[in-house]
Design an enzyme around this catalytic site. Structure first.
Site, short mmCIF file in Angstrom:
data_model
loop_
_atom_site.label_atom_id
_atom_site.label_comp_id
_atom_site.label_asym_id
_atom_site.label_seq_id
_atom_site.Cartn_x
_atom_site.Cartn_y
_atom_site.Cartn_z
N TYR A 32 21.48 19.50 -14.50
CA TYR A 32 20.48 19.10 -15.49
C TYR A 32 21.03 19.19 -16.90
O TYR A 32 22.11 19.73 -17.12
CB TYR A 32 19.21 19.95 -15.36
CG TYR A 32 19.31 21.36 -15.92
CD1 TYR A 32 20.05 22.34 -15.28
CD2 TYR A 32 18.66 21.70 -17.11
CE1 TYR A 32 20.13 23.63 -15.79
CE2 TYR A 32 18.74 22.99 -17.62
CZ TYR A 32 19.47 23.95 -16.96
OH TYR A 32 19.55 25.22 -17.47
N ARG A 51 28.72 16.46 -21.02
CA ARG A 51 28.59 17.69 -20.21
C ARG A 51 27.94 17.38 -18.86
O ARG A 51 28.30 17.97 -17.84
CB ARG A 51 27.81 18.76 -20.97
CG ARG A 51 27.79 20.07 -20.18
CD ARG A 51 27.16 21.21 -20.95
NE ARG A 51 25.78 20.95 -21.26
CZ ARG A 51 25.04 21.70 -22.07
NH1 ARG A 51 25.56 22.76 -22.65
NH2 ARG A 51 23.78 21.40 -22.30
N ARG A 101 17.49 18.83 7.44
CA ARG A 101 18.08 19.87 6.60
C ARG A 101 19.48 20.25 7.09
O ARG A 101 19.65 20.57 8.26
CB ARG A 101 17.18 21.11 6.60
CG ARG A 101 17.66 22.20 5.65
CD ARG A 101 16.70 23.38 5.61
NE ARG A 101 17.21 24.43 4.75
CZ ARG A 101 18.11 25.34 5.11
NH1 ARG A 101 18.60 25.33 6.33
NH2 ARG A 101 18.52 26.25 4.25
N HIS A 103 23.23 22.03 5.23
CA HIS A 103 23.93 22.43 4.00
C HIS A 103 24.98 21.41 3.58
O HIS A 103 25.15 21.10 2.42
CB HIS A 103 24.62 23.78 4.19
CG HIS A 103 23.68 24.94 4.24
ND1 HIS A 103 22.70 25.08 5.19
CD2 HIS A 103 23.58 26.03 3.44
CE1 HIS A 103 22.04 26.20 4.98
NE2 HIS A 103 22.55 26.80 3.91
N LYS A 148 26.13 23.09 -15.29
CA LYS A 148 24.73 23.26 -15.66
C LYS A 148 23.88 22.93 -14.42
O LYS A 148 23.30 21.85 -14.29
CB LYS A 148 24.36 22.38 -16.86
CG LYS A 148 23.15 22.92 -17.61
CD LYS A 148 23.09 22.41 -19.02
CE LYS A 148 21.77 22.72 -19.70
NZ LYS A 148 21.40 24.12 -19.77
N GLU A 180 27.35 35.59 -22.40
CA GLU A 180 26.34 34.69 -22.98
C GLU A 180 24.97 35.25 -22.64
O GLU A 180 24.86 36.33 -22.06
CB GLU A 180 26.51 33.26 -22.45
CG GLU A 180 26.32 33.10 -20.96
CD GLU A 180 26.38 31.65 -20.47
OE1 GLU A 180 26.12 30.72 -21.26
OE2 GLU A 180 26.69 31.45 -19.28
N LEU A 204 28.51 28.78 -19.74
CA LEU A 204 28.19 27.38 -20.03
C LEU A 204 28.68 27.03 -21.43
O LEU A 204 28.42 27.76 -22.39
CB LEU A 204 26.67 27.16 -19.97
CG LEU A 204 26.30 25.69 -20.12
CD1 LEU A 204 26.56 24.92 -18.84
CD2 LEU A 204 24.87 25.51 -20.56
N1 PDD Z 1 19.88 26.27 -21.58
N2 PDD Z 1 24.08 29.16 -21.63
C1 PDD Z 1 23.14 28.97 -20.69
C2 PDD Z 1 23.22 29.77 -19.44
C3 PDD Z 1 22.10 28.05 -20.91
O1 PDD Z 1 21.18 27.85 -19.96
C4 PDD Z 1 22.04 27.33 -22.13
C5 PDD Z 1 20.96 26.33 -22.44
C6 PDD Z 1 23.05 27.56 -23.08
C7 PDD Z 1 23.09 26.82 -24.41
O2 PDD Z 1 23.50 25.49 -24.24
P1 PDD Z 1 23.02 24.33 -25.22
O3 PDD Z 1 23.37 24.78 -26.60
O4 PDD Z 1 23.79 23.16 -24.79
O5 PDD Z 1 21.52 24.17 -25.07
C8 PDD Z 1 24.06 28.48 -22.80
C9 PDD Z 1 18.85 25.28 -21.72
C10 PDD Z 1 18.28 25.14 -23.09
C11 PDD Z 1 17.80 25.52 -20.65
O6 PDD Z 1 18.20 25.88 -19.55
O7 PDD Z 1 16.60 25.33 -20.89
#
Ligand code: PDD
Length: 288
Positions: A32, A51, A101, A103, A148, A180, A204
């Site tokens: 996503y 990304r 289903r 995997h 992501k 993070e 991320l």
């Molecule tokens: N999340 N690290 C993680 C684990 C994240 O889920 C996010 C953002 C970021 C920051 O990334 P960016 O600057 O590209 O938004 C870092 C989004 C906002 C979410 O899951 O809603």
């Protein structure tokens, strides 16, 4: 009624349905993006689509649309929902619907594509912003957090632990290093030097983080991509958490102790000003 985009069609939210054998529903098998929309314009959309491609490649899922098609759908969904207002655009692709289903996967499935665009009030950050609270927690996620992925159960549980402790975010520690947040990237300031962990497999690569580094570079602020130990985190003058939805959140309390003087810091004030100026420039149609 809010409109969503699902598999080639725009439809009202309450009519949008996905089959129960969708691999996103059963396995969290998908990726996503969350793209901020300021005054009707998607912010850093090229970087978000880059990304997205990185995540798709990492999970071996083909991109079902061209760059031009993505941009067209994003613009149309904004037009149908929030127009010239601020919004958050959510984009999700799963590996599609199985017959049974299993995997294991093969390339024959048609990916499921969903986009939503909802109104959003971005934080009005000024120097008298009170700042947020964070707690540190052991990072319980997998190794591949550069993807992501929609599979967010560890992030959800970590964030909820922070919420239960009355905090805004959890800062995740892996092997003694601060990596993070549960849904944000980490910056600290020590003796006027800005530091953020380098891009790595277990983090991320945030679009907001990259923009901040660019702005620091252009404006001759000293910013380093370097590991941050747990001790350095506790000793920081300033801590910020950054994301597309929170922008640059100053953290003034960590594990119930003050960060620095317990107020938002001067380096944050400078960087948030640069960030807001950049936003204004983009909203006026300037170059990204
Ligand atoms: N999340 N690290 C993680 C684990 C994240 O889920 C996010 C953002 C970021 C920051 O990334 P960016 O600057 O590209 O938004 C870092 C989004 C906002 C979410 O899951 O809603």
């Amino acid at each position: 009624m809010e409109q969503v985009y699902l598999n080639g069609e725009y439809k009202p939210l309450n009519e949008a349905c996905v089959p129960v054998l969708d691999r996103g529903f059963l396995f969290g098998d998908g990726v996503y993006e969350v793209i901020p929309v300021y005054s009707g314009k998607p912010f850093r959309v090229e970087q978000h689509l880059d990304r997205l491609q990185h995540s798709l490649d990492a999970i071996r899922l083909r991109n079902p649309m061209t760059r031009e098609q993505w941009i067209e759908v994003i613009d149309e969904l904004i037009r149908r929902n929030t127009g010239d207002a601020d919004a958050a655009l959510y984009l999700q692709i799963t590996r599609g619907v199985m017959e049974k289903r299993d995997h294991g996967f093969n390339d024959s499935l048609e990916p499921t594509v969903l986009l939503t665009c909802q109104p959003m009030n971005y934080p009005l950050q000024q120097s008298d912003t009170p700042g947020g609270c964070a707690i540190t927690l052991e990072d319980s996620r997998w190794q591949d957090c550069h993807i992501k992925s929609i599979n967010l159960l560890p992030n959800v549980l970590l964030r909820q632990q922070a919420v239960d402790a009355g905090a805004d975010e959890a800062i995740l520690i892996r092997d003694g290093r601060a990596i993070e947040g549960s849904a944000s990237n980490l910056f600290i300031v020590k003796d006027e030097v800005i530091k953020t962990p380098p891009r790595q497999r277990c983090m991320l690569g945030g679009i907001t983080r990259d923009l901040i580094l660019e702005l620091c570079n252009e404006n001759h602020l000293l910013a380093r991509e370097i590991d941050i130990s747990e001790d350095e985190l506790h000793d920081a003058d300033e801590i910020w958490m950054t994301s597309s939805t929170r922008e640059i959140l100053p953290i003034t309390t960590l594990n119930q102790h003050k960060v620095g003087k317990g107020l938002t810091g001067p380096v944050w004030a400078e960087v948030i000003r640069l960030y807001q100026d950049y936003k204004q420039q983009v909203m006026r149609g300037g170059d990204e």
